[in-house]
Design a protein around this motif. Structure first.
Motif, short mmCIF file in Angstrom:
data_model
loop_
_atom_site.label_atom_id
_atom_site.label_comp_id
_atom_site.label_asym_id
_atom_site.label_seq_id
_atom_site.Cartn_x
_atom_site.Cartn_y
_atom_site.Cartn_z
N PHE A 75 0.80 -1.22 0.00
CA PHE A 75 0.00 0.00 0.00
C PHE A 75 0.84 1.28 0.00
N PHE A 76 2.09 1.18 0.40
CA PHE A 76 2.92 2.38 0.51
C PHE A 76 4.24 2.27 -0.25
N ALA A 77 4.33 1.30 -1.15
CA ALA A 77 5.47 1.14 -2.05
C ALA A 77 6.81 1.16 -1.32
N ARG A 84 2.10 12.13 8.37
CA ARG A 84 1.12 11.75 9.40
C ARG A 84 -0.11 11.09 8.80
N GLU A 85 -0.68 11.67 7.74
CA GLU A 85 -1.89 11.10 7.13
C GLU A 85 -1.63 9.69 6.60
N GLU A 86 -0.48 9.47 6.02
CA GLU A 86 -0.14 8.14 5.52
C GLU A 86 -0.01 7.15 6.67
N PHE A 90 -2.05 3.82 7.28
CA PHE A 90 -1.34 2.57 7.54
C PHE A 90 -1.97 1.83 8.71
N ILE A 91 -2.21 2.55 9.80
CA ILE A 91 -2.79 1.94 10.99
C ILE A 91 -4.16 1.35 10.68
N GLU A 92 -5.00 2.08 9.95
CA GLU A 92 -6.34 1.58 9.62
C GLU A 92 -6.28 0.34 8.72
N ILE A 93 -5.41 0.37 7.73
CA ILE A 93 -5.27 -0.78 6.84
C ILE A 93 -4.75 -1.99 7.63
N TYR A 94 -3.77 -1.74 8.48
CA TYR A 94 -3.23 -2.82 9.31
C TYR A 94 -4.32 -3.40 10.20
N TYR A 95 -5.11 -2.57 10.85
CA TYR A 95 -6.19 -3.04 11.71
C TYR A 95 -7.17 -3.91 10.92
#
Length: 169
Positions: A75-77, A84-86, A90-95
């Motif tokens: 998701f972040f290459a 901060r927004e990324e 990241f945290i939401e996708i990980y969750y």
């Protein structure tokens, strides 16, 4: 202990400085440092996370670290720096993927996202799960599914608290 074989409780921290990327995490752009902080948070029950012992054996250390690396790569290459927004994304996708692994492992008959009154965080996570699952499967929401998501987001807070869901959720 009577519910031990019938109920699994997991807590994912959503009201912490780390989750919101507030000080002291706010300005940390180095992904390597961010991911180490994240892993430390996941492992530490004092940071708002809780996993039953059976799940800890499945998740730590291998799955939790590998998932973090995969989210970073896919998701972040594999960026070295993230704003901060990324990091919040990241945290939401990980969750999301962590939740999927937990559901796969526990194989519950039913499950619920909840919070203090189950109106804001619980509802937003349920809606997020429905939407993200469709996106991952490259499928758009049908009109009926979109209505269901709207109902999930708005109805409980309106009916119980006579207000909209808290906007930061």
């Amino acid at each position: 202990n009577g519910f031990k074989d019938h109920l699994t409780v997991v807590s994912l921290a959503t009201d912490t400085e780390f989750y919101h990327q507030l000080p002291p995490y706010e300005k940390e752009r180095m992904v390597e440092v961010f991911m180490q902080h994240f892993y430390d948070q996941l492992k530490g029950e004092e940071s708002g996370f809780y996993f039953p012992e059976e799940l800890k054996k499945v998740l730590f250390p291998d799955f939790a670290k590998r998932l973090m690396e995969d989210v970073h790569r896919i998701f972040f290459a594999s960026k070295k720096l993230m704003g901060r927004e990324e990091r919040l994304d990241f945290i939401e996708i990980y969750y999301f993927f962590l939740t999927m692994k937990i559901l796969e492992t526990v194989e519950p008959d039913s499950f619920s996202f909840t919070c203090k009154d189950a109106l804001d965080i619980g509802q937003s996570l349920g809606a997020f799960l429905v939407i993200f699952q469709r996106l991952i499967n490259e499928r758009q929401l049908s009109v009926q599914e979109l209505e269901c998501v709207r109902y999930m987001l708005y109805a409980p807070a309106l009916l119980v608290r006579e207000r909209l869901m808290l906007h930061d959720r």
